[in-house]
Design an enzyme around this catalytic site. Structure first.
Site, PDB file in Angstrom:
ATOM      1  N   LYS A  92       0.828  -1.215   0.000  1.00  0.00           N
ATOM      2  CA  LYS A  92       0.000   0.000   0.000  1.00  0.00           C
ATOM      3  C   LYS A  92       0.863   1.265   0.000  1.00  0.00           C
ATOM      4  O   LYS A  92       0.589   2.214  -0.730  1.00  0.00           O
ATOM      5  CB  LYS A  92      -0.938   0.008   1.214  1.00  0.00           C
ATOM      6  CG  LYS A  92      -1.848  -1.216   1.293  1.00  0.00           C
ATOM      7  CD  LYS A  92      -2.765  -1.172   2.500  1.00  0.00           C
ATOM      8  CE  LYS A  92      -2.049  -1.182   3.828  1.00  0.00           C
ATOM      9  NZ  LYS A  92      -1.289  -2.440   4.117  1.00  0.00           N
ATOM     10  N   ARG A 119      -9.016   0.244   9.880  1.00  0.00           N
ATOM     11  CA  ARG A 119      -8.525  -1.122  10.080  1.00  0.00           C
ATOM     12  C   ARG A 119      -9.484  -1.957  10.922  1.00  0.00           C
ATOM     13  O   ARG A 119      -9.179  -3.121  11.210  1.00  0.00           O
ATOM     14  CB  ARG A 119      -7.185  -1.065  10.810  1.00  0.00           C
ATOM     15  CG  ARG A 119      -5.961  -1.152   9.915  1.00  0.00           C
ATOM     16  CD  ARG A 119      -4.743  -0.842  10.776  1.00  0.00           C
ATOM     17  NE  ARG A 119      -3.573  -1.564  10.395  1.00  0.00           N
ATOM     18  CZ  ARG A 119      -2.541  -1.038   9.722  1.00  0.00           C
ATOM     19  NH1 ARG A 119      -2.578   0.204   9.318  1.00  0.00           N
ATOM     20  NH2 ARG A 119      -1.490  -1.757   9.471  1.00  0.00           N
ATOM     21  N   ARG A 143      11.609  -6.037   4.673  1.00  0.00           N
ATOM     22  CA  ARG A 143      11.362  -4.598   4.479  1.00  0.00           C
ATOM     23  C   ARG A 143      12.371  -3.768   5.275  1.00  0.00           C
ATOM     24  O   ARG A 143      12.617  -4.038   6.442  1.00  0.00           O
ATOM     25  CB  ARG A 143       9.940  -4.246   4.920  1.00  0.00           C
ATOM     26  CG  ARG A 143       9.661  -2.740   4.872  1.00  0.00           C
ATOM     27  CD  ARG A 143       8.197  -2.419   4.888  1.00  0.00           C
ATOM     28  NE  ARG A 143       7.510  -2.831   6.104  1.00  0.00           N
ATOM     29  CZ  ARG A 143       6.195  -2.732   6.297  1.00  0.00           C
ATOM     30  NH1 ARG A 143       5.427  -2.228   5.336  1.00  0.00           N
ATOM     31  NH2 ARG A 143       5.651  -3.139   7.417  1.00  0.00           N
ATOM     32  N   ARG A 184      12.236  -1.923  10.666  1.00  0.00           N
ATOM     33  CA  ARG A 184      11.250  -1.667  11.725  1.00  0.00           C
ATOM     34  C   ARG A 184      11.261  -2.832  12.705  1.00  0.00           C
ATOM     35  O   ARG A 184      11.262  -3.986  12.287  1.00  0.00           O
ATOM     36  CB  ARG A 184       9.846  -1.535  11.106  1.00  0.00           C
ATOM     37  CG  ARG A 184       9.581  -0.166  10.531  1.00  0.00           C
ATOM     38  CD  ARG A 184       8.327  -0.108   9.694  1.00  0.00           C
ATOM     39  NE  ARG A 184       7.136  -0.703  10.297  1.00  0.00           N
ATOM     40  CZ  ARG A 184       5.938  -0.688   9.736  1.00  0.00           C
ATOM     41  NH1 ARG A 184       5.763  -0.115   8.562  1.00  0.00           N
ATOM     42  NH2 ARG A 184       4.910  -1.246  10.335  1.00  0.00           N
ATOM     43  N   ARG A 187       0.746  -9.486  13.512  1.00  0.00           N
ATOM     44  CA  ARG A 187       0.021  -8.434  12.787  1.00  0.00           C
ATOM     45  C   ARG A 187      -0.882  -9.040  11.715  1.00  0.00           C
ATOM     46  O   ARG A 187      -1.974  -8.527  11.454  1.00  0.00           O
ATOM     47  CB  ARG A 187       1.012  -7.436  12.198  1.00  0.00           C
ATOM     48  CG  ARG A 187       1.590  -6.537  13.293  1.00  0.00           C
ATOM     49  CD  ARG A 187       2.918  -5.930  12.903  1.00  0.00           C
ATOM     50  NE  ARG A 187       2.807  -5.162  11.682  1.00  0.00           N
ATOM     51  CZ  ARG A 187       3.784  -5.065  10.769  1.00  0.00           C
ATOM     52  NH1 ARG A 187       4.912  -5.683  10.942  1.00  0.00           N
ATOM     53  NH2 ARG A 187       3.600  -4.330   9.715  1.00  0.00           N
TER      54      ARG A 187
HETATM   55  P1  ADP Z   1       1.775  -2.043   7.826  1.00  0.00           P
HETATM   56  O1  ADP Z   1       1.484  -1.310   6.580  1.00  0.00           O
HETATM   57  O2  ADP Z   1       2.994  -2.883   7.749  1.00  0.00           O
HETATM   58  O3  ADP Z   1       0.606  -2.794   8.375  1.00  0.00           O
HETATM   59  P2  ADP Z   1       1.595   0.478   9.236  1.00  0.00           P
HETATM   60  O4  ADP Z   1       2.792   1.322   9.080  1.00  0.00           O
HETATM   61  O5  ADP Z   1       0.386   0.803   8.460  1.00  0.00           O
HETATM   62  O6  ADP Z   1       2.085  -1.016   8.984  1.00  0.00           O
HETATM   63  O7  ADP Z   1       1.169   0.423  10.764  1.00  0.00           O
HETATM   64  C1  ADP Z   1       2.101   0.140  11.790  1.00  0.00           C
HETATM   65  C2  ADP Z   1       1.365  -0.016  13.109  1.00  0.00           C
HETATM   66  O8  ADP Z   1       0.722   1.222  13.455  1.00  0.00           O
HETATM   67  C3  ADP Z   1       0.238  -1.040  13.119  1.00  0.00           C
HETATM   68  O9  ADP Z   1       0.702  -2.363  13.348  1.00  0.00           O
HETATM   69  C4  ADP Z   1      -0.624  -0.532  14.286  1.00  0.00           C
HETATM   70  O10 ADP Z   1      -0.058  -0.849  15.533  1.00  0.00           O
HETATM   71  C5  ADP Z   1      -0.525   0.987  14.098  1.00  0.00           C
HETATM   72  N1  ADP Z   1      -1.611   1.477  13.229  1.00  0.00           N
HETATM   73  C6  ADP Z   1      -1.498   2.008  11.991  1.00  0.00           C
HETATM   74  N2  ADP Z   1      -2.696   2.322  11.484  1.00  0.00           N
HETATM   75  C7  ADP Z   1      -3.614   1.964  12.425  1.00  0.00           C
HETATM   76  C8  ADP Z   1      -5.038   1.996  12.487  1.00  0.00           C
HETATM   77  N3  ADP Z   1      -5.790   2.444  11.478  1.00  0.00           N
HETATM   78  N4  ADP Z   1      -5.613   1.521  13.635  1.00  0.00           N
HETATM   79  C9  ADP Z   1      -4.899   1.069  14.660  1.00  0.00           C
HETATM   80  N5  ADP Z   1      -3.568   0.992  14.654  1.00  0.00           N
HETATM   81  C10 ADP Z   1      -2.917   1.440  13.543  1.00  0.00           C
HETATM   82  P1  ADP Z   2       2.266  -1.951   3.141  1.00  0.00           P
HETATM   83  O1  ADP Z   2       2.309  -0.447   3.139  1.00  0.00           O
HETATM   84  O2  ADP Z   2       1.024  -2.492   2.500  1.00  0.00           O
HETATM   85  O3  ADP Z   2       2.494  -2.534   4.503  1.00  0.00           O
HETATM   86  P2  ADP Z   2       4.820  -1.744   1.731  1.00  0.00           P
HETATM   87  O4  ADP Z   2       4.524  -0.806   0.611  1.00  0.00           O
HETATM   88  O5  ADP Z   2       5.600  -1.222   2.871  1.00  0.00           O
HETATM   89  O6  ADP Z   2       3.454  -2.464   2.232  1.00  0.00           O
HETATM   90  O7  ADP Z   2       5.564  -3.011   1.087  1.00  0.00           O
HETATM   91  C1  ADP Z   2       5.987  -4.092   1.901  1.00  0.00           C
HETATM   92  C2  ADP Z   2       7.349  -4.569   1.435  1.00  0.00           C
HETATM   93  O8  ADP Z   2       7.217  -5.236   0.170  1.00  0.00           O
HETATM   94  C3  ADP Z   2       8.381  -3.458   1.219  1.00  0.00           C
HETATM   95  O9  ADP Z   2       9.651  -3.925   1.571  1.00  0.00           O
HETATM   96  C4  ADP Z   2       8.290  -3.182  -0.294  1.00  0.00           C
HETATM   97  O10 ADP Z   2       9.536  -2.716  -0.802  1.00  0.00           O
HETATM   98  C5  ADP Z   2       7.954  -4.556  -0.841  1.00  0.00           C
HETATM   99  N1  ADP Z   2       7.078  -4.503  -2.019  1.00  0.00           N
HETATM  100  C6  ADP Z   2       6.049  -3.661  -2.252  1.00  0.00           C
HETATM  101  N2  ADP Z   2       5.457  -3.926  -3.430  1.00  0.00           N
HETATM  102  C7  ADP Z   2       6.119  -4.991  -3.957  1.00  0.00           C
HETATM  103  C8  ADP Z   2       5.983  -5.752  -5.175  1.00  0.00           C
HETATM  104  N3  ADP Z   2       5.029  -5.470  -6.073  1.00  0.00           N
HETATM  105  N4  ADP Z   2       6.835  -6.768  -5.374  1.00  0.00           N
HETATM  106  C9  ADP Z   2       7.808  -7.075  -4.455  1.00  0.00           C
HETATM  107  N5  ADP Z   2       7.984  -6.395  -3.304  1.00  0.00           N
HETATM  108  C10 ADP Z   2       7.158  -5.360  -3.060  1.00  0.00           C
END
Ligand code: ADP
Ligand code: ADP
Ligand code: ZN
Length: 217
Positions: A17, A92, A131, A164, A175
């Site tokens: 995303k 979420r 990541r 992270r 998660r």
């Molecule tokens: P990812 O895309 O890997 O799931 P994010 O960066 O979006 O991770 O979120 C990291 C953490 O921040 C989540 O695991 C949660 O603890 C918190 N968080 C982010 N967005 C929300 C939300 N909409 N509601 C509750 N917690 C959130």
């Molecule tokens: P989210 O925001 O949904 O948690 P991220 O954009 O942070 O996901 O992507 C998660 C991990 O996967 C990152 O390390 C990113 O570089 C990698 N990634 C994202 N899109 C792709 C793809 N299409 N193919 C392979 N790796 C990807």
């Protein structure tokens, strides 16, 4: 120019995303609101909100609904959301989705689409545990799939590359569990509202972006 401008990016952690948001923003001038990024900035600034959120984030749990919804509500009221916005990682939970409707109504906005980024858990775990990101500008990389030119520094700003702590295998698994239990019901919720668009996230980034552009054009 895209037609659907007020978007939610829904999907499991690691689906891409944030990566696809960045790619879309290079083409379209809309506002990116990532709740995860906001929390990480608050943690860095050692604010009260950051300290509170950190306890949940480190355990792989969700920050309480009211806290996140209030934060997003005040962000959506700002003028730069007039040009369109991506809500990346919010809502979420079902209560957050209800709170989002209320907040949108308050500031006279509505959603044009919810993009669901689908990927299987094995793919997600592989991506999450590899990541890495830039400490300075937040740009996201992947040690396997999208490495920075130099493993230690950011291509864009020379900032330090780090992993992270919540991307450890154990916390990533937690998660994903939280996602399946609390977030995945939103797929049905938005489908019923005729807002859901499904995208296959397990393909090259350029192809994911192309599919997204088809849906929102
Ligand atoms: P990812 O895309 O890997 O799931 P994010 O960066 O979006 O991770 O979120 C990291 C953490 O921040 C989540 O695991 C949660 O603890 C918190 N968080 C982010 N967005 C929300 C939300 N909409 N509601 C509750 N917690 C959130
Ligand atoms: P989210 O925001 O949904 O948690 P991220 O954009 O942070 O996901 O992507 C998660 C991990 O996967 C990152 O390390 C990113 O570089 C990698 N990634 C994202 N899109 C792709 C793809 N299409 N193919 C392979 N790796 C990807
Ligand atoms: Zn950087």
């Amino acid at each position: 120019m895209i037609k659907k401008k007020n978007l939610v990016f829904l999907g499991p952690p690691g689906a891409g995303k944030g990566t696809i948001s960045e790619a879309l923003l290079a083409k379209e001038d809309i506002t990116h609101i990532s709740t995860g990024d906001i929390f990480r900035a608050e943690i860095k600034a050692q604010s009260e909100l950051g300290k509170m959120a950190k306890d949940y984030i480190d355990k792989g749990q969700l920050v309480p609904d009211e806290v996140v919804a209030g934060m997003v509500g005040s962000r959506l009221a700002q003028d730069d959301c007039d040009k369109g916005f991506i809500l990346d990682g919010f809502p979420r939970t079902l209560p957050q989705a209800e709170m989002l409707s209320a907040e949108l109504e308050k500031c006279g906005r509505s959603l044009d689409g919810v993009i669901y980024f689908a990927a299987a858990d094995e793919v997600l775990l592989e991506r999450l545990t590899a990541r890495v990101l830039c400490k300075k500008c937040g740009k996201v990389y992947n040690k396997i799939f999208m490495p920075p030119k130099n493993a230690e520094v950011c291509d864009d700003c020379n900032g330090e590359i780090y992993q992270r702590s919540d991307d450890s295998l154990d916390t990533a698994k937690d998660r994903l569990k939280v996602y399946h239990e609390q977030t995945s019901p939103l797929i049905e919720y938005y489908k019923k509202q005729d807002l859901l668009f499904d995208i296959n996230s397990v393909q090259d980034k350029a192809d994911v972006l192309a599919d997204l552009l088809k849906v929102i054009a």
